[in-house]
Write a protein that holds these residues in place. Sequence first.
Motif, mmCIF file in Angstrom:
data_model
loop_
_atom_site.group_PDB
_atom_site.id
_atom_site.type_symbol
_atom_site.label_atom_id
_atom_site.label_comp_id
_atom_site.label_asym_id
_atom_site.label_seq_id
_atom_site.Cartn_x
_atom_site.Cartn_y
_atom_site.Cartn_z
ATOM 1 N N LEU A 372 44.960 27.030 31.908
ATOM 2 C CA LEU A 372 45.167 27.599 33.229
ATOM 3 C C LEU A 372 45.077 26.462 34.250
ATOM 4 N N ASN A 373 45.650 26.660 35.422
ATOM 5 C CA ASN A 373 45.695 25.596 36.427
ATOM 6 C C ASN A 373 44.639 25.850 37.499
ATOM 7 N N ALA A 374 43.448 25.280 37.269
ATOM 8 C CA ALA A 374 42.320 25.419 38.191
ATOM 9 C C ALA A 374 42.028 26.873 38.524
ATOM 10 N N PRO A 375 41.694 27.702 37.521
ATOM 11 C CA PRO A 375 41.378 29.098 37.807
ATOM 12 C C PRO A 375 40.097 29.205 38.634
ATOM 13 N N SER A 376 40.161 29.987 39.713
ATOM 14 C CA SER A 376 39.019 30.060 40.621
ATOM 15 C C SER A 376 38.241 31.359 40.517
ATOM 16 N N ALA A 377 38.872 32.426 40.020
ATOM 17 C CA ALA A 377 38.194 33.718 39.909
ATOM 18 C C ALA A 377 38.971 34.610 38.957
ATOM 19 N N ALA A 378 38.308 35.669 38.472
ATOM 20 C CA ALA A 378 38.956 36.623 37.571
ATOM 21 C C ALA A 378 38.353 38.006 37.790
ATOM 22 N N VAL A 379 39.204 39.043 37.713
ATOM 23 C CA VAL A 379 38.735 40.425 37.781
ATOM 24 C C VAL A 379 39.397 41.207 36.659
ATOM 25 N N GLU A 380 38.702 42.252 36.205
ATOM 26 C CA GLU A 380 39.224 43.115 35.149
ATOM 27 C C GLU A 380 39.884 44.334 35.773
ATOM 28 N N LEU A 381 41.069 44.679 35.277
ATOM 29 C CA LEU A 381 41.780 45.862 35.766
ATOM 30 C C LEU A 381 41.521 47.056 34.853
ATOM 31 N N VAL A 418 40.321 31.303 46.583
ATOM 32 C CA VAL A 418 38.971 30.838 46.245
ATOM 33 C C VAL A 418 38.200 31.913 45.500
ATOM 34 N N GLN A 419 37.917 33.045 46.177
ATOM 35 C CA GLN A 419 37.128 34.113 45.572
ATOM 36 C C GLN A 419 37.954 35.395 45.523
ATOM 37 N N MET A 420 37.614 36.252 44.553
ATOM 38 C CA MET A 420 38.376 37.479 44.355
ATOM 39 C C MET A 420 37.441 38.541 43.802
ATOM 40 N N ILE A 421 37.538 39.764 44.328
ATOM 41 C CA ILE A 421 36.722 40.874 43.842
ATOM 42 C C ILE A 421 37.583 42.122 43.694
ATOM 43 N N ARG A 422 37.151 43.012 42.847
ATOM 44 C CA ARG A 422 37.744 44.355 42.723
ATOM 45 C C ARG A 422 36.835 45.316 43.480
ATOM 46 N N ALA A 423 37.354 45.969 44.476
ATOM 47 C CA ALA A 423 36.547 46.835 45.328
ATOM 48 C C ALA A 423 36.532 48.262 44.808
#
Length: 538
Positions: A372-381, A418-423
């Motif tokens: 991956l190319n500098a992955p900064s965040a991940a969320v599950e769907l 930068v950051q990522m969330i699932r609300a």
Amino acid sequence: MTFPMRALALAGLFSLAPLALATSYSNPEVIVASSPFKGVHGLAVDKQGRLLAGSVVGNSIYQVDIDNGSVSTLIGPDDGQADDIAIGPNGEMAWTGFYSGRVLYRENDDAPIQVLATDLPGINSLDFNDKTGALYASQVFLGDALWEIDRNGQQPPRLIAKEMGGFNGFEVGADGWLYGPLWFKGQVVRINPADGEIKVISSEFKTPAAANFDSKGNLYAIDTFSGQLKLIDQSNGQARVVAQLDSALDNLALDAQDNIYVSNMANNRITRVNPQTGEARQIVGGELAVPAGLTLSEDGKTLYIADVFSLRAVDTASGKVTDLRRAHGSDAEYPINVGLGRERLLVTSFSTGTLQLISRSDNSTLAMVHHLNAPSAAVELDDGSILVSEMGTGKLLRLSGTDLSDRNDVLTGLQGPVQMIRAGDGMVYLTQMSGTLSRFNPATSELSSIAEGLRLPEGLAQLPDGRLLVAEPSAQRLLIIDPETGQSEVAAEHLPFGLKPGPGMPPTGIPTALAVDAEGHVYFASDIDNGLYRLTPQ
């Protein structure tokens, strides 16, 4: 040794005029105490008997009091970035800027700092020949080469050898050969600086990190995987364990009395070992090293921390820290962020381009996704697929399939996510270095802007009332933003984060993450002092 963080371009910054109304929080409450350094790497004992320690992420060289463990800055940013430190025959000092690719030097404390070499990415270890004054340095991780460095800085470095296998923390022996580990081959070797000839001394290591001689010519080496300090019989290569320490060891140095000092990057720890008895005494250390990404369990009792050189869990009631993974003692790959899935932890490393899925029930690794190319965040769907933000490309990727081998670009053109969330509403919210807070709809792949003109926003969390909490480390404050109207207010300010990144690091430096529990308590880690803090709403 250190982790190879990639340099990334910074998009334009804007100013923000927040509303006058502010939500009141308590003063920050310490959950896990602070510690010095930000990962501790190279060590040296100089002619004055001072113990010196280098920190690449900390961008500084420190002086450590051996008796009481106090730490002071000897050379600060940006020239202080040091993966290794070497002391010359006349007390001169040289050190390596891993990210900056520079070899730096000064004759004494009062002399100006000189740059002896540039354009050597991953420049790592170095040492002087005490008889001739010659200076040698090696590249590891971002390169694989050994050089002789011109002491006057007038001539380009002379290539001695390349593609060796990661010649890490080495020392010049009495015979003029260079003795040190090949990190990727599990060997301790000696190299002839005249022609690059390599001879294997010992193969009894998993991941050797450094080797040094004592005053009697005994050769000691550390294994970062096993956490062992070993004495090598140079006649037959057998290695005897002198002391059992923790994994993630990085470097060692000896003083005039042959006491051995060992650095541990995962605990900001320096340990003094008596080689005769194996007795080990911690001089300085901490529970956290470089805390970055955070995520909180549903019950609010466990906070997971991506600590760069480890992955850890913290009991929010007691502050007890538990190691889940340690760098080089496990399969952890410099975690920079961690997200919470239904049954999995989603751990990303933008330095190695990795997404690691870890079972929350038994701590086993379920999947490792590389390239991956500098992955900064991940969320599950909802369907179990994983949405990953790539800071390096500005993309959102959707990974699916049994081994997550199916990759689809669902969005492009992001300006440094930068950051990522699932609300709670099923939407995905993310911050971008361009100063934007955005909302992404996984069902339609539609991206919409909520707020713009933020000051390099990083950390992101949702409050119990549905509003969003955003960290602006460069302004040392938190904002509350209404996701429907985009209106914002200052929630807390003058907070202990916002460390300026050193040369070669991304503009975010160590990203500041946020987590919020059901009662509205806010958790954040400090990139300044490495402590973990909690804010209580008033």
